[in-house]
Design an enzyme around this catalytic site. Structure first.
Site, PDB file in Angstrom:
ATOM      1  CD1 TRP A 140       8.379 -49.229  -5.917  1.00  0.00           C
ATOM      2  CD2 TRP A 140       8.967 -47.097  -5.751  1.00  0.00           C
ATOM      3  NE1 TRP A 140       9.751 -49.192  -5.813  1.00  0.00           N
ATOM      4  CE2 TRP A 140      10.141 -47.891  -5.710  1.00  0.00           C
ATOM      5  CE3 TRP A 140       9.103 -45.713  -5.661  1.00  0.00           C
ATOM      6  CZ2 TRP A 140      11.422 -47.348  -5.583  1.00  0.00           C
ATOM      7  CZ3 TRP A 140      10.380 -45.167  -5.534  1.00  0.00           C
ATOM      8  CH2 TRP A 140      11.518 -45.973  -5.492  1.00  0.00           C
ATOM      9  CG  HIS A 173      20.161 -44.638   1.316  1.00  0.00           C
ATOM     10  ND1 HIS A 173      20.769 -44.469   0.087  1.00  0.00           N
ATOM     11  CD2 HIS A 173      18.829 -44.661   1.076  1.00  0.00           C
ATOM     12  CE1 HIS A 173      19.831 -44.421  -0.849  1.00  0.00           C
ATOM     13  NE2 HIS A 173      18.654 -44.531  -0.274  1.00  0.00           N
TER      14      HIS A 173
END
Length: 754
Positions: free
Chosen positions: A560, A694
């Site tokens: 990342w 989410h």
């Protein structure tokens, strides 16, 4: 010589799209206002690309949430459960993205998966009724005409039929069979409409071609395109690939009716060799992907020109192109006022990559040595220092036993059971708690030196107290401190490790409205002081219950971040692993009994071709994780967490990470992972996420009880942990508290039955 880009970032220079969509979600703006903001962004981007001198300007690369979902909606590939909500088109689209809970019904969102080997996530289209597949959408036409109004003859971009078909989750084989025919007809109709509009070029993205292709895959691809390309008429078709090479199908493509082939010369290890071996078709144009769409370093024009000169031996019909979409890099370096110019000159974000394409075109079109080339080569002189001899020496001194934890998992499990005294089906969360505006303001004020370190710390300590109290009141078994000091699970560690650089505005879209700001790994990495120790010690002092230490693993930090290109990924990861290992041992020495080392992005850099999995990735990624925790005592329990990915084919390797407990994001994938865990006799204790964080919807006690029962039907009760499927940072407290209360109630209810 002309140039092109595959796609452009859609979030805007300052994340305008994210904020416009979030306003709509909060009912603070109308549909019309959202759509106007989106159109304004598109226009701005087109004009920017045109001004930069790009010849092939994409349209339909913009999306309000996800381009795979856009393609599915274009062809009416929408599951009945969303149709039955009877919402308007925009809200039905967002119901698929985020789930829906309201007066029209209660449905979960579509599953989310990693987009090939990137940190972008796409939504998996679901098809339970192939009869309705047809060209019903008009987004691709509308956006082409919008660009046309600006005087831009754009190149519409769409996911190709083969990749789209392979990404859809079909209800059954019968549905899949019918869908093949219906989808082909829908693409033919699309070609007809684009011809009616007198569109010159259509780009069809077929990244699935860079996987290992079976005979059946190749047959399916040929079946689709032999028919489809018979209907192209005046429309020119660019077959665009990225993230790898086309070794399994390249010779066949040379004989096909495509007008152009887009090859990736950055990640496509064999792309150049394929051209050298098989040549290139005289009737086709080569879109040469030589500007790296996934990393942020300035292009070395000498290398690019050398590649072009080699390709010109095989074809003169070359268009300069990006290697993939530019949505994987930040918008522009022009917003970076704090980075030293010695570093900044070596960075190239999306807007700067347009300039690189323009420069290369100009250099190639000029007869004498161009000053643009000389200026580019000057950038690579006097590069800031990257090496640290102490780090190199420490890596060199590593022994085989540094990568192995003792005693065995089985022995540790017995010791930990006695030491931790946790109930059956222990409940916990993944780590982060909601970050309200005041938390973000406090962090920003501290960064801008508007408040003292003491004020900053006291504020966060108060938040930690509240977080611990909430968890104790809910009745969770293992607590977390909430991570209020962290902006991002990777950026936070990067900021506290030597060797990283940071941008002010280097935002990249991860999914929907979620954007991340990846750090840049510039030099050798080391830890100069403890990072999380004080926060963990403070949190543990507030409760008799166990509070987990929370760390990010080395592979995720690497995956990342924007990685170095001057050393191997293996070496970079091992440097980070040693730094995190120091933190693990400090936490253990301070009395932290459970330490979670998140490897959310483990799968991300897994090569797309299976033959490369071990030699190019797993053979060093798994040992790097082992290096982090191999020094702890048997009684210290090591947890890890992994995000949206497909894990079933690397579960043995995950087991070899030798963690004591692993939590997966499994709720959106319908817990199908559990069958594989059972089949391979996965030894590690597991916490398959029991609900999807989410989505804003709150799962009921009944729903959670059913999920827990499903898990118990697959795995031994002693092996199971109960938790949400990811961190709670992006959710509101009211959703979190209601969901966690239901989670604990459901768990207690099930425990009573055992």
């Amino acid at each position: 010589m002309k140039n092109s880009i595959i796609s452009y970032p859609r979030i805007g220079a300052n994340r305008e799209l994210k904020f416009a969509i979030e306003k709509y979600f909060k009912n603070q703006s109308s549909k019309e206002e959202l759509l106007k903001s989106a159109k304004d962004l598109r226009i701005r981007h087109w004009q920017e690309i045109q001004k930069a001198g790009i010849d092939f300007i994409p349209s339909n690369d913009f999306s309000l949430y996800d381009n795979v979902l856009d393609a599915a909606v274009l062809f009416n590939i929408v599951h009945t459960k969303y149709k039955n909500l009877n919402l308007d088109a925009l809200d039905e689209y967002f119901a698929q993205s985020r789930g829906y809970q309201g007066e029209n019904g209660d449905v979960t969102a579509l599953a989310m998966k990693k987009w090939f080997n990137t940190n972008y996530h796409y939504l998996v289209p679901e098809c339970d009724n192939a009869d309705i597949i047809a060209l019903t959408g008009d987004k691709i036409f509308k956006e082409y005409l919008e660009a046309k109004e600006l005087g831009i003859e754009s190149k519409p971009v769409l996911i190709g039929i083969f990749t789209l078909f392979k990404l859809i989750a079909f209800k059954d084989e019968k549905t899949q069979k019918l869908a093949k025919e219906k989808l082909l007809n829908a693409y033919i109709e699309l070609f007809d409409k684009l011809n009616e509009l007198k569109v010159t070029w259509l780009e069809l993205d077929e990244p699935y071609l860079v996987y290992d292709l079976s005979k059946e895959d190749i047959a399916l691809f040929e079946e689709f395109y032999q028919e489809l390309l018979n209907h192209k008429k005046d429309l020119k078709i660019l077959l665009q690939s990225y993230f790898g090479d086309l070794r399994d199908i390249y010779p066949k493509l040379l004989e096909s009716k495509f007008d152009a082939l887009g090859l990736d010369f950055i990640e496509g290890k064999q792309s150049l060799a394929l051209v050298q071996k098989y040549g290139f078709a005289k009737d086709k144009i080569l879109f040469a992907g030589l500007i790296n769409g996934k990393n942020i370093y300035t292009n070395d024009y000498a290398k690019s020109l050398k590649l072009i000169k080699e390709l010109q031996k095989y074809t003169q019909n070359i268009i300069l192109n990006t290697s993939c979409s530019l949505l994987h890099v930040p918008y522009s370096t022009e917003f970076e006022s704090k980075l030293d110019s010695n570093y900044l000159k070596l960075f190239s974000f999306a807007k700067e990559k347009l300039q690189e394409l323009k420069d290369l075109k100009e250099i190639l079109n000029s007869s004498e040595e161009n000053p643009l080339f000389r200026a580019n080569q000057e950038l690579f002189k006097n590069i800031p220092e990257r090496l640290d001899e102490k780090v190199k020496a420490r890596l060199k001194a590593l022994k085989k036993e540094d990568f192995t934890r003792t005693p065995s998992f089985k022995e540790r499990a017995l010791i930990q059971k006695e030491f931790l005294k946790l109930p059956l089906l222990p409940t916990t969360t993944i780590g982060s708690f909601p970050q309200s505006a005041d938390v973000r303001s406090n962090r920003l004020a501290f960064k801008q030196e508007k408040i003292s370190a003491q004020n900053y710390t006291e504020f966060n300590q108060q938040k930690i107290k509240e977080c611990i109290q909430i968890q104790e009141e809910i009745g969770l078994d293992v607590l977390v401190h909430g991570e209020f000091e962290r902006n991002d699970m990777v950026e936070y560690f990067g900021e506290n490790l030597k060797g990283f650089l940071f941008t002010q505005n280097g935002w990249v879209q991860s999914y929907g409205t979620r954007c991340v700001k990846p750090p840049v790994i510039w030099g050798d990495v080391s830890r100069t002081k403890p990072i999380t120790l004080a926060w963990s010690k403070f949190a543990q002092s507030l409760s008799q219950k166990i509070v987990k230490g929370m760390l990010t693993g080395p592979v995720t930090i690497l995956n990342w971040s924007f990685p170095r290109e001057d050393i191997s990924l293996k070496e970079s990861t091992e440097q980070i692993a040693l730094a995190i290992r120091d933190e693990v041992l400090d936490l253990e020495n301070a009395g932290i009994k459970i330490i979670q080392i998140d490897e959310a992005a483990l799968r991300e850099k897994l090569p797309l071709r299976k033959s490369d999995w071990h030699s190019e990735y797993l053979d060093w990624a798994i040992p790097a994780f082992n290096l982090v925790h191999s020094g702890v005592k048997a009684k210290t329990q090591i947890h890890t967490h992994m995000c949206y990915s497909e894990f079933s084919d690397i579960l043995k390797e995950i087991d070899a990470m030798d963690a004591d407990v692993i939590s997966f994001e499994a709720s959106r994938s319908n817990l199908s992972l559990l069958d594989t865990l059972k089949a391979i006799r996965f030894k590690t204790e597991v916490g398959p996420g029991v609900y999807d964080i989410h989505s804003p919807r709150v799962p009921s006690v009944e729903e959670l009880s059913l999920t827990i029962e499903k898990i118990l039907n697959k795995l031994p009760k002693e092996q199971i942990w109960i938790n949400p499927d990811c961190g709670l940072k992006t959710r509101a407290y009211e959703e979190v508290i209601a969901s966690l209360k239901n989670l604990v109630t459901a768990t207690q209810k099930i425990r009573e039955q055992l």
